[in-house]
Design a protein around this motif. Structure first.
Motif, PDB file in Angstrom:
ATOM      1  N   VAL A  45      39.173  98.909  83.771  1.00 46.37           N
ATOM      2  CA  VAL A  45      39.730  99.596  82.606  1.00 46.37           C
ATOM      3  C   VAL A  45      38.798 100.715  82.147  1.00 46.37           C
ATOM      4  CG1 VAL A  45      40.471  99.341  80.203  1.00 46.37           C
ATOM      5  CG2 VAL A  45      41.043  97.581  81.880  1.00 46.37           C
ATOM      6  N   GLY A  46      37.497 100.478  82.191  1.00 49.91           N
ATOM      7  CA  GLY A  46      36.537 101.513  81.815  1.00 49.91           C
ATOM      8  C   GLY A  46      36.646 102.733  82.708  1.00 49.91           C
ATOM      9  N   SER A  47      36.850 102.505  83.994  1.00 49.78           N
ATOM     10  CA  SER A  47      36.994 103.611  84.930  1.00 49.78           C
ATOM     11  C   SER A  47      38.294 104.375  84.682  1.00 49.78           C
ATOM     12  CB  SER A  47      36.958 103.095  86.372  1.00 49.78           C
ATOM     13  OG  SER A  47      35.711 102.494  86.664  1.00 49.78           O
ATOM     14  N   VAL A  48      39.358 103.642  84.342  1.00 46.98           N
ATOM     15  CA  VAL A  48      40.626 104.293  84.027  1.00 46.98           C
ATOM     16  C   VAL A  48      40.489 105.130  82.761  1.00 46.98           C
ATOM     17  CG1 VAL A  48      43.024 103.913  83.324  1.00 46.98           C
ATOM     18  CG2 VAL A  48      42.055 102.594  85.210  1.00 46.98           C
ATOM     19  N   ARG A  49      39.824 104.567  81.746  1.00 48.05           N
ATOM     20  CA  ARG A  49      39.606 105.319  80.502  1.00 48.05           C
ATOM     21  C   ARG A  49      38.869 106.634  80.778  1.00 48.05           C
ATOM     22  NH1 ARG A  49      40.023 103.234  75.341  1.00 48.05           N
ATOM     23  NH2 ARG A  49      40.599 101.036  75.122  1.00 48.05           N
ATOM     24  N   ALA A  50      37.864 106.571  81.630  1.00 45.87           N
ATOM     25  CA  ALA A  50      37.098 107.778  81.963  1.00 45.87           C
ATOM     26  C   ALA A  50      37.979 108.805  82.671  1.00 45.87           C
ATOM     27  CB  ALA A  50      35.902 107.412  82.836  1.00 45.87           C
ATOM     28  N   LYS A  51      38.838 108.341  83.577  1.00 48.94           N
ATOM     29  CA  LYS A  51      39.747 109.239  84.295  1.00 48.94           C
ATOM     30  C   LYS A  51      40.732 109.887  83.329  1.00 48.94           C
ATOM     31  CE  LYS A  51      43.131 109.190  88.106  1.00 48.94           C
ATOM     32  NZ  LYS A  51      42.487 110.230  88.945  1.00 48.94           N
ATOM     33  N   VAL A  52      41.283 109.083  82.412  1.00 52.69           N
ATOM     34  CA  VAL A  52      42.230 109.606  81.428  1.00 52.69           C
ATOM     35  C   VAL A  52      41.550 110.621  80.520  1.00 52.69           C
ATOM     36  CG1 VAL A  52      43.641 108.996  79.427  1.00 52.69           C
ATOM     37  CG2 VAL A  52      43.729 107.581  81.493  1.00 52.69           C
ATOM     38  N   SER A  53      40.355 110.293  80.067  1.00 52.32           N
ATOM     39  CA  SER A  53      39.619 111.190  79.179  1.00 52.32           C
ATOM     40  C   SER A  53      39.344 112.527  79.841  1.00 52.32           C
ATOM     41  CB  SER A  53      38.302 110.537  78.750  1.00 52.32           C
ATOM     42  OG  SER A  53      37.550 111.400  77.927  1.00 52.32           O
ATOM     43  N   ALA A  54      39.060 112.504  81.134  1.00 52.85           N
ATOM     44  CA  ALA A  54      38.708 113.726  81.848  1.00 52.85           C
ATOM     45  C   ALA A  54      39.924 114.561  82.233  1.00 52.85           C
ATOM     46  CB  ALA A  54      37.916 113.377  83.110  1.00 52.85           C
ATOM     47  N   GLU A  55      41.082 113.911  82.449  1.00 52.79           N
ATOM     48  CA  GLU A  55      42.198 114.617  83.076  1.00 52.79           C
ATOM     49  C   GLU A  55      43.447 114.771  82.216  1.00 52.79           C
ATOM     50  OE1 GLU A  55      43.145 112.880  86.866  1.00 52.79           O
ATOM     51  OE2 GLU A  55      41.038 112.563  87.382  1.00 52.79           O
ATOM     52  N   HIS A  56      43.571 113.995  81.120  1.00 50.50           N
ATOM     53  CA  HIS A  56      44.874 113.891  80.474  1.00 50.50           C
ATOM     54  C   HIS A  56      44.929 114.555  79.111  1.00 50.50           C
ATOM     55  CE1 HIS A  56      48.842 112.356  79.772  1.00 50.50           C
ATOM     56  NE2 HIS A  56      48.477 111.690  78.700  1.00 50.50           N
ATOM     57  N   ARG A  57      46.034 115.268  78.882  1.00 53.18           N
ATOM     58  CA  ARG A  57      46.412 115.735  77.556  1.00 53.18           C
ATOM     59  C   ARG A  57      47.858 115.308  77.325  1.00 53.18           C
ATOM     60  NH1 ARG A  57      45.361 122.015  76.992  1.00 53.18           N
ATOM     61  NH2 ARG A  57      46.305 122.001  79.054  1.00 53.18           N
ATOM     62  N   GLY A  58      48.123 114.615  76.235  1.00 56.66           N
ATOM     63  CA  GLY A  58      49.470 114.139  75.965  1.00 56.66           C
ATOM     64  C   GLY A  58      49.443 112.726  75.431  1.00 56.66           C
ATOM     65  N   ASN A  59      50.467 111.952  75.740  1.00 59.62           N
ATOM     66  CA  ASN A  59      50.543 110.544  75.342  1.00 59.62           C
ATOM     67  C   ASN A  59      50.408 109.641  76.550  1.00 59.62           C
ATOM     68  OD1 ASN A  59      50.946 110.793  72.558  1.00 59.62           O
ATOM     69  ND2 ASN A  59      53.113 111.250  72.834  1.00 59.62           N
ATOM     70  N   LEU A  60      49.722 108.535  76.379  1.00 62.22           N
ATOM     71  CA  LEU A  60      49.595 107.563  77.464  1.00 62.22           C
ATOM     72  C   LEU A  60      49.426 106.176  76.897  1.00 62.22           C
ATOM     73  CD1 LEU A  60      47.750 107.773  80.803  1.00 62.22           C
ATOM     74  CD2 LEU A  60      47.145 105.903  79.257  1.00 62.22           C
TER      75      LEU A  60
END
Length: 420
Positions: A45-60
């Motif tokens: 989950v920590g790795s997913v959070r890091a990926k989302v933080s780096a790549e995502h803008r919007g809702n998830l």
């Protein structure tokens, strides 16, 4: 045998070995590394959070499930706050739920899985073709093997007033995705091969309405969502608005209104991360639900279609990868404009799963789900493999070109020396 001939054969053999090695290596994940080396869920989950933080803008909205229980979850937003109960329009992910609705009709004895779908239709029928429509069965529509060639893809409508009737949409969908004719017809031998068809699920939507006597949205609510306790899941646009929708984001971070669809069963389910977690939980070992029998669930999760030699589809679910327990990781993805991407992966043998519903990125949810499959099983998710094809072919072409060049240089030197 001359040296030149040996060089030619060696070059051809080297090209074949290189091509096979790159293909097998990509499909087997030989040079892929898991998102985390740790087996601990909190590390994943920590790795997913890091990926989302780096790549995502919007809702998830994200949830990790172990043995049928949510062990971790989080939501992020670039706009209005969202949580596990926020409602997302999830595109083709809804086909999995639509398949449940169809299989209830089968278990109730109202339709036969291997019967031609035309047996139950009065409001619309497939246009004439060169193929036997008796082979367009309910089961083949569920597994995308009925010979339909529409490959839809629906983009939806800006307003409710523009929405077509089911019959009109099946005849020619005005909201067909770019490059598609919008015509649902039989273009190949039924049962011969797998060919993804959104139109097939629009036919199944019509089947549900004709056989049940209810609107598709009402039938699904009464027979699937309410019995499963999915109180924030619907195919009804107005109900979804009343429940409160998460904003739709574009890749550049702007918001857009959600769209309206005729093809509800194919592409317009509204649901929340919490409700999808419940849907996964009731299918887990020890899960309790009275909608479908275990025999039916097992049949749905079994292979009914192959592509490129791999098992790819069951009855309404995608088979993403072997689960290393004589079964498959199953689920479904959704992808639509402006940037809707949703993904659920589930292992029926263990009750483990992952849920990612998002807007604002075209493939982030699918990438996260594919990472979960590789982290859990060491096997490459079919969609992860599909996304790697362009790079794989580039490596194959580059390597083959180098091998061919080397072979030509060696052959030319051998030819020159022979002349001398």
């Amino acid at each position: 045998m001359s040296k030149i001939l040996i060089t030619i054969l060696a070059t051809v053999l080297a090209i074949a070995i290189w091509t096979g090695t790159v293909f097998v290596g990509t499909s087997e994940g030989w040079w892929k590394t898991p998102i985390t080396d740790s087996a601990a869920s909190e590390e994943f989950v920590g790795s997913v959070r890091a990926k989302v933080s780096a790549e995502h803008r919007g809702n998830l909205g994200f949830a990790l499930i172990e043995k049928g229980k949510v062990v971790d979850q989080f939501s992020v937003s670039s706009g209005e706050p969202v949580d596990e109960n926020s409602i997302y329009q999830v595109a083709s992910l809804g086909k999995w739920l639509t398949a449940w609705g169809v299989m209830v009709l089968v278990e109730d004895g109202l339709v036969e899985l291997d019967a031609p779908v035309s047996k139950y239709l009065t409001r619309w029928n497939l246009p004439d073709s060169d193929f036997d429509h008796a082979g367009v069965t309910i089961g083949r529509l569920l597994s995308h093997t009925a010979g339909l060639d529409d490959r839809l893809g629906y983009n939806g409508f800006d307003t409710a007033a523009e929405v077509q009737t089911l019959e009109a949409s099946l005849t020619r969908a005005e909201d067909a995705s770019p490059g598609k004719s919008g015509i649902v017809k039989v273009g190949g031998e039924p049962g011969a091969e797998w060919d993804y068809s959104g139109g097939g699920y629009t036919i199944l939507q019509l089947l549900v309405e004709e056989v049940s006597g209810l609107s598709f949205a009402d039938y699904m609510k009464q027979r699937i969502f309410e019995p499963l306790g999915m109180t924030r899941t619907t195919f009804d646009h107005d109900e979804a608005i009343a429940l409160g929708l998460a904003e739709n984001f574009t890749p550049n971070g702007k918001t857009e209104p959600f769209r309206w669809y005729t093809a509800l069963g194919a592409t317009s389910l509204f649901t929340s991360p919490a409700d999808m977690a419940r849907f996964v939980a009731v299918q887990s070992p020890g899960g309790v639900q009275s909608v479908l029998s275990q025999e039916t669930l097992t049949a749905m999760a079994s292979s009914h279609a192959t592509s490129m030699g791999a098992d790819v589809w069951g009855l309404g679910v995608m088979l993403y990868a072997p689960n290393n327990q004589d079964g498959f990781i199953i689920g479904h993805d959704g992808n639509n404009e402006p940037a809707i991407n949703t993904a659920v992966r589930f292992d029926p043998a263990t009750g483990d799963g992952v849920i990612a519903l998002e807007t604002g990125s075209s493939l982030l949810a699918t990438e996260i789900a594919g990472e979960w499959v590789f982290w859990k099983t060491g096997n490459v998710d079919n969609l992860t493999f599909a996304m790697a094809l362009e790079r794989m072919f580039l490596w194959i072409i580059t390597g083959c070109a180098i091998i061919l060049l080397v072979g030509l240089v060696i052959g030319w030197r051998q030819w020159r020396n022979r002349r001398v």
